[in-house]
Motif scaffolding. Structure first.
Motif, mmCIF file in Angstrom:
data_model
loop_
_atom_site.group_PDB
_atom_site.id
_atom_site.type_symbol
_atom_site.label_atom_id
_atom_site.label_comp_id
_atom_site.label_asym_id
_atom_site.label_seq_id
_atom_site.Cartn_x
_atom_site.Cartn_y
_atom_site.Cartn_z
ATOM 1 N N VAL A 165 52.188 45.151 79.110
ATOM 2 C CA VAL A 165 50.619 45.270 79.269
ATOM 3 C C VAL A 165 50.198 47.037 79.369
ATOM 4 C CG1 VAL A 165 48.737 45.715 80.469
ATOM 5 C CG2 VAL A 165 50.023 43.371 80.123
ATOM 6 N N HIS A 166 51.042 47.727 80.101
ATOM 7 C CA HIS A 166 50.784 48.930 79.881
ATOM 8 C C HIS A 166 50.588 49.903 78.508
ATOM 9 C CE1 HIS A 166 52.063 53.696 79.598
ATOM 10 N NE2 HIS A 166 51.306 53.487 80.142
ATOM 11 N N ASP A 167 52.030 49.563 77.648
ATOM 12 C CA ASP A 167 52.130 49.987 76.789
ATOM 13 C C ASP A 167 51.345 49.210 75.153
ATOM 14 O OD1 ASP A 167 54.120 51.207 77.466
ATOM 15 O OD2 ASP A 167 55.739 49.486 76.015
ATOM 16 N N ALA A 168 50.957 48.164 75.491
ATOM 17 C CA ALA A 168 49.778 47.413 74.522
ATOM 18 C C ALA A 168 48.608 48.425 75.008
ATOM 19 C CB ALA A 168 49.740 45.691 74.752
ATOM 20 N N ALA A 169 48.404 48.145 75.789
ATOM 21 C CA ALA A 169 46.597 48.775 76.556
ATOM 22 C C ALA A 169 46.682 50.494 75.253
ATOM 23 C CB ALA A 169 46.179 49.246 78.130
ATOM 24 N N VAL A 170 47.703 51.618 75.236
ATOM 25 C CA VAL A 170 47.668 52.819 75.398
ATOM 26 C C VAL A 170 47.634 52.195 73.732
ATOM 27 C CG1 VAL A 170 49.592 53.875 74.583
ATOM 28 C CG2 VAL A 170 49.505 53.108 76.964
ATOM 29 N N ARG A 171 48.562 51.194 73.352
ATOM 30 C CA ARG A 171 48.368 50.822 72.011
ATOM 31 C C ARG A 171 47.091 50.687 70.797
ATOM 32 N NH1 ARG A 171 53.311 48.376 72.040
ATOM 33 N NH2 ARG A 171 52.155 46.276 71.904
ATOM 34 N N ALA A 172 46.821 49.713 71.754
ATOM 35 C CA ALA A 172 45.405 49.113 71.683
ATOM 36 C C ALA A 172 44.165 50.040 71.489
ATOM 37 C CB ALA A 172 45.121 47.872 72.434
ATOM 38 N N LEU A 173 43.913 50.728 72.832
ATOM 39 C CA LEU A 173 42.876 51.939 72.825
ATOM 40 C C LEU A 173 43.204 53.182 72.250
ATOM 41 C CD1 LEU A 173 42.260 50.273 76.566
ATOM 42 C CD2 LEU A 173 41.757 49.222 74.669
ATOM 43 N N ASP A 174 44.540 53.267 72.498
ATOM 44 C CA ASP A 174 44.691 54.887 71.854
ATOM 45 C C ASP A 174 44.852 55.737 73.490
ATOM 46 O OD1 ASP A 174 46.328 56.852 70.780
ATOM 47 O OD2 ASP A 174 43.955 57.298 69.996
ATOM 48 N N ALA A 175 44.548 55.133 74.227
ATOM 49 C CA ALA A 175 44.606 55.622 75.449
ATOM 50 C C ALA A 175 45.890 56.911 75.563
ATOM 51 C CB ALA A 175 44.707 54.507 76.517
ATOM 52 N N PRO A 176 45.880 58.048 76.715
ATOM 53 C CA PRO A 176 46.879 58.290 76.871
ATOM 54 C C PRO A 176 47.531 58.108 78.455
ATOM 55 C CG PRO A 176 44.180 59.640 77.133
ATOM 56 C CD PRO A 176 44.352 58.516 76.704
ATOM 57 N N PRO A 177 49.091 57.862 78.203
ATOM 58 C CA PRO A 177 49.768 56.445 78.341
ATOM 59 C C PRO A 177 49.589 57.154 80.598
ATOM 60 C CG PRO A 177 50.923 57.646 77.023
ATOM 61 C CD PRO A 177 49.752 58.451 76.880
ATOM 62 N N ALA A 178 49.119 57.878 80.617
ATOM 63 C CA ALA A 178 49.453 58.566 82.015
ATOM 64 C C ALA A 178 47.718 58.001 82.604
ATOM 65 C CB ALA A 178 49.262 59.834 82.623
ATOM 66 N N MET A 193 39.801 56.072 82.454
ATOM 67 C CA MET A 193 40.536 55.132 82.740
ATOM 68 C C MET A 193 40.530 54.202 83.029
ATOM 69 S SD MET A 193 42.264 55.785 86.686
ATOM 70 C CE MET A 193 42.166 57.488 86.682
ATOM 71 N N PRO A 194 41.066 53.119 81.514
ATOM 72 C CA PRO A 194 41.518 52.218 81.593
ATOM 73 C C PRO A 194 42.338 51.491 82.906
ATOM 74 C CG PRO A 194 42.448 52.537 79.472
ATOM 75 C CD PRO A 194 42.604 54.314 80.429
ATOM 76 N N ILE A 195 41.512 50.445 83.879
ATOM 77 C CA ILE A 195 42.820 50.032 85.292
ATOM 78 C C ILE A 195 42.301 48.046 84.404
ATOM 79 C CG2 ILE A 195 42.720 49.461 87.462
ATOM 80 C CD1 ILE A 195 40.336 51.099 87.621
ATOM 81 N N ILE A 196 44.435 47.598 84.115
ATOM 82 C CA ILE A 196 43.711 46.661 83.826
ATOM 83 C C ILE A 196 44.960 45.897 85.418
ATOM 84 C CG2 ILE A 196 45.317 44.488 82.225
ATOM 85 C CD1 ILE A 196 45.614 47.531 80.872
ATOM 86 N N GLN A 197 43.473 44.129 85.801
ATOM 87 C CA GLN A 197 44.341 43.841 86.909
ATOM 88 C C GLN A 197 44.907 42.114 86.172
ATOM 89 O OE1 GLN A 197 40.100 44.864 88.619
ATOM 90 N NE2 GLN A 197 41.658 44.396 91.021
ATOM 91 N N ILE A 198 45.679 41.982 86.966
ATOM 92 C CA ILE A 198 46.318 40.903 86.537
ATOM 93 C C ILE A 198 46.790 39.625 87.697
ATOM 94 C CG2 ILE A 198 48.531 38.971 85.710
ATOM 95 C CD1 ILE A 198 48.730 42.020 83.841
ATOM 96 N N SER A 199 45.992 38.564 87.919
ATOM 97 C CA SER A 199 46.762 37.736 88.922
ATOM 98 C C SER A 199 47.673 36.724 88.683
ATOM 99 C CB SER A 199 45.039 36.865 89.002
ATOM 100 O OG SER A 199 44.064 38.220 90.063
#
Ligand SMILES: O=C(O)/C=C/C=C(\O)C(=O)O
Length: 69
Positions: free
Chosen positions: A24-37, A1-7
């Motif tokens: 950022v969410h959409d970029a992670a889904v695309r870049a990692l081929d991760a399930p959006p949820a 489960m990718p967790i992206i923290q932004i300060s």
């Protein structure tokens, strides 16, 4: 489960932060081929008095910039 923290320094609108999180969410889904949820994006806003960069807080920098204007 990718967790992206932004300060980020305080000062953006809620809409700007929402847009940032969505993109950022959409970029992670695309870049990692991760399930959006599975993607988490956490934004932490930092007060300018609590962000030190090069020995100067963002608050002090802004005050100096205002003084110069
Ligand atoms: O670290 C710095 O010099 C400045 C950082 C500023 C931000 O992160 C911001 O505008 O959110």
């Amino acid at each position: 489960m990718p967790i992206i923290q932004i300060s980020i320094a305080q000062g953006r609108t809620s809409q700007q932060l929402r847009t940032l999180m969505g993109e950022v969410h959409d970029a992670a889904v695309r870049a990692l081929d991760a399930p959006p949820a599975s993607v988490r994006v956490l934004v932490t806003e930092v007060p300018p008095t609590q962000w030190l960069s090069g020995g100067t807080t963002l608050f002090e920098r802004a005050a100096e910039d205002t003084g110069r204007a």
